[in-house]
Design a protein around this motif. Structure first.
Motif, PDB file in Angstrom:
ATOM      1  N   ASP A 126       1.543 -25.106  51.769  1.00 48.28           N
ATOM      2  CA  ASP A 126       1.169 -24.082  50.787  1.00 48.28           C
ATOM      3  C   ASP A 126       1.690 -24.499  49.409  1.00 48.28           C
ATOM      4  N   GLU A 127       1.164 -23.861  48.380  1.00 51.03           N
ATOM      5  CA  GLU A 127       1.462 -24.272  47.001  1.00 51.03           C
ATOM      6  C   GLU A 127       2.946 -24.198  46.657  1.00 51.03           C
ATOM      7  N   GLN A 128       3.611 -23.124  47.111  1.00 47.97           N
ATOM      8  CA  GLN A 128       5.037 -22.966  46.786  1.00 47.97           C
ATOM      9  C   GLN A 128       5.866 -24.092  47.401  1.00 47.97           C
ATOM     10  N   THR A 129       5.554 -24.438  48.646  1.00 50.77           N
ATOM     11  CA  THR A 129       6.286 -25.512  49.339  1.00 50.77           C
ATOM     12  C   THR A 129       6.022 -26.846  48.649  1.00 50.77           C
ATOM     13  N   GLN A 130       4.761 -27.095  48.304  1.00 45.11           N
ATOM     14  CA  GLN A 130       4.381 -28.341  47.641  1.00 45.11           C
ATOM     15  C   GLN A 130       5.130 -28.483  46.311  1.00 45.11           C
ATOM     16  N   LEU A 131       5.148 -27.407  45.534  1.00 39.25           N
ATOM     17  CA  LEU A 131       5.804 -27.414  44.224  1.00 39.25           C
ATOM     18  C   LEU A 131       7.303 -27.665  44.370  1.00 39.25           C
ATOM     19  N   ALA A 132       7.940 -26.946  45.289  1.00 36.32           N
ATOM     20  CA  ALA A 132       9.389 -27.092  45.492  1.00 36.32           C
ATOM     21  C   ALA A 132       9.743 -28.505  45.955  1.00 36.32           C
ATOM     22  N   ARG A 133       8.966 -29.038  46.904  1.00 34.48           N
ATOM     23  CA  ARG A 133       9.235 -30.394  47.419  1.00 34.48           C
ATOM     24  C   ARG A 133       9.054 -31.448  46.330  1.00 34.48           C
ATOM     25  N   LEU A 134       7.986 -31.300  45.530  1.00 35.43           N
ATOM     26  CA  LEU A 134       7.710 -32.282  44.483  1.00 35.43           C
ATOM     27  C   LEU A 134       8.797 -32.260  43.406  1.00 35.43           C
ATOM     28  N   MET A 135       9.227 -31.064  43.008  1.00 33.96           N
ATOM     29  CA  MET A 135      10.287 -30.951  41.999  1.00 33.96           C
ATOM     30  C   MET A 135      11.579 -31.584  42.505  1.00 33.96           C
ATOM     31  N   ALA A 136      11.911 -31.313  43.777  1.00 31.26           N
ATOM     32  CA  ALA A 136      13.144 -31.863  44.362  1.00 31.26           C
ATOM     33  C   ALA A 136      13.053 -33.374  44.542  1.00 31.26           C
ATOM     34  N   ARG A 137      11.920 -33.850  45.054  1.00 35.84           N
ATOM     35  CA  ARG A 137      11.758 -35.275  45.357  1.00 35.84           C
ATOM     36  C   ARG A 137      11.720 -36.129  44.094  1.00 35.84           C
ATOM     37  N   ASN A 138      10.961 -35.695  43.091  1.00 41.31           N
ATOM     38  CA  ASN A 138      10.752 -36.530  41.901  1.00 41.31           C
ATOM     39  C   ASN A 138      11.577 -36.086  40.698  1.00 41.31           C
ATOM     40  N   LYS A 139      12.473 -35.090  40.916  1.00 40.93           N
ATOM     41  CA  LYS A 139      13.334 -34.579  39.826  1.00 40.93           C
ATOM     42  C   LYS A 139      12.481 -34.174  38.622  1.00 40.93           C
ATOM     43  N   LEU A 140      11.465 -33.348  38.884  1.00 42.98           N
ATOM     44  CA  LEU A 140      10.547 -32.924  37.829  1.00 42.98           C
ATOM     45  C   LEU A 140      10.804 -31.467  37.456  1.00 42.98           C
ATOM     46  N   THR A 141      10.425 -31.116  36.227  1.00 39.46           N
ATOM     47  CA  THR A 141      10.439 -29.701  35.843  1.00 39.46           C
ATOM     48  C   THR A 141       9.252 -29.047  36.535  1.00 39.46           C
ATOM     49  N   GLU A 142       9.232 -27.725  36.530  1.00 39.47           N
ATOM     50  CA  GLU A 142       8.123 -27.012  37.169  1.00 39.47           C
ATOM     51  C   GLU A 142       6.794 -27.373  36.493  1.00 39.47           C
ATOM     52  N   ASP A 143       6.782 -27.429  35.151  1.00 39.17           N
ATOM     53  CA  ASP A 143       5.549 -27.761  34.418  1.00 39.17           C
ATOM     54  C   ASP A 143       5.053 -29.171  34.755  1.00 39.17           C
ATOM     55  N   GLU A 144       5.985 -30.137  34.828  1.00 43.12           N
ATOM     56  CA  GLU A 144       5.606 -31.523  35.168  1.00 43.12           C
ATOM     57  C   GLU A 144       5.015 -31.590  36.573  1.00 43.12           C
ATOM     58  N   ALA A 145       5.658 -30.870  37.512  1.00 47.88           N
ATOM     59  CA  ALA A 145       5.196 -30.878  38.904  1.00 47.88           C
ATOM     60  C   ALA A 145       3.821 -30.223  39.020  1.00 47.88           C
ATOM     61  N   ILE A 146       3.625 -29.102  38.316  1.00 51.42           N
ATOM     62  CA  ILE A 146       2.329 -28.411  38.352  1.00 51.42           C
ATOM     63  C   ILE A 146       1.234 -29.320  37.794  1.00 51.42           C
ATOM     64  N   ALA A 147       1.531 -30.042  36.709  1.00 50.78           N
ATOM     65  CA  ALA A 147       0.542 -30.948  36.101  1.00 50.78           C
ATOM     66  C   ALA A 147       0.116 -32.021  37.100  1.00 50.78           C
ATOM     67  N   ARG A 148       1.076 -32.571  37.849  1.00 46.09           N
ATOM     68  CA  ARG A 148       0.733 -33.613  38.840  1.00 46.09           C
ATOM     69  C   ARG A 148      -0.094 -33.042  39.985  1.00 46.09           C
ATOM     70  N   ILE A 149       0.278 -31.859  40.448  1.00 47.70           N
ATOM     71  CA  ILE A 149      -0.473 -31.219  41.541  1.00 47.70           C
ATOM     72  C   ILE A 149      -1.903 -30.926  41.081  1.00 47.70           C
ATOM     73  N   ARG A 150      -2.046 -30.460  39.840  1.00 46.13           N
ATOM     74  CA  ARG A 150      -3.378 -30.086  39.325  1.00 46.13           C
ATOM     75  C   ARG A 150      -4.249 -31.303  39.036  1.00 46.13           C
ATOM     76  N   SER A 151      -3.658 -32.502  38.997  1.00 51.48           N
ATOM     77  CA  SER A 151      -4.468 -33.706  38.747  1.00 51.48           C
ATOM     78  C   SER A 151      -5.250 -34.107  40.002  1.00 51.48           C
ATOM     79  N   GLN A 152      -4.953 -33.440  41.127  1.00 45.75           N
ATOM     80  CA  GLN A 152      -5.663 -33.716  42.384  1.00 45.75           C
ATOM     81  C   GLN A 152      -6.496 -32.501  42.781  1.00 45.75           C
TER      82      GLN A 152
END
Length: 197
Positions: free
Chosen positions: A136-162
């Motif tokens: 789900d979106e919340q899990t994806q966002l949390a995992r991406l922020m933790a894994r790649n040390k990204l801000t929420e905005d950076e993580a959302i931008a990467r998710i939205r590129s797909q």
């Protein structure tokens, strides 16, 4: 008779985890990301074409393609990104098809094509069936922020590129829900392997 599965997911959905499980079980996994790196190694046709188009400034001191330099060009200009894709994608597809053919010739029962942008690149035709690793979106966002040390905005931008995982869900033949534990994911994978036998 070989069954070819197109494995896909979204960024931080757990596709690599499932891919690793399949490798550990002894199945052939042909990884598009690895093939993309091999396709542009020094001396390949794609390498020569990239250097001709983008110039020698994109090379490092050992004359290999500097991914960061090339990345800074293609992420600024869509036209350049499309040009790079038009060089790299056919080479990657060709290598993946050769490896798939070799596995079929060896009589392997299950062959996995690990393609992150399977649906975006319209490559479903390479496989008999598709498998999506979904979170789900919340899990994806949390995992991406933790894994790649990204801000929420950076993580959302990467998710939205797909393509959104919710859209991929409608296209996939099978789905593994990866919101829970590794054991739960593995259990779903084992059930699918029985179904595919």
């Amino acid at each position: 008779m070989s069954l070819v599965i197109g494995l896909t997911g979204g960024i931080a959905s757990g596709k690599s985890t499932v891919s690793s499980m399949l490798k550990q079980m002894g199945f052939t996994v042909i990884d598009a990301d690895i093939e993309a790196r091999l396709a542009v190694e020094k001396g390949t046709e794609a390498y020569e074409e990239i250097v001709r188009h983008f110039g020698e400034d994109i090379l490092n001191e050992t004359e290999e393609i500097d991914r960061a330099k090339l990345g800074s060009i293609i992420f600024q200009e869509e036209e350049q990104r499309l040009k790079l894709n038009s060089i790299v994608h056919p080479a990657v597809r060709q290598q993946m098809l050769q490896k798939k053919e070799a596995a079929i010739q060896k009589g392997e029962s299950l062959i996995i094509l690990d393609i992150p942008l399977l649906f975006e690149s319209k490559l479903e035709y390479l496989a008999d069936q598709t498998l999506l690793i979904y979170v789900d979106e919340q899990t994806q966002l949390a995992r991406l922020m933790a894994r790649n040390k990204l801000t929420e905005d950076e993580a959302i931008a990467r998710i939205r590129s797909q393509l959104p995982l919710a859209d991929k869900k409608k296209l996939a033949d099978d789905i593994i829900y990866n919101n829970g534990t590794i054991e739960e994911t593995q259990h779903q994978l084992l059930s699918l392997l029985k179904k595919w036998e």
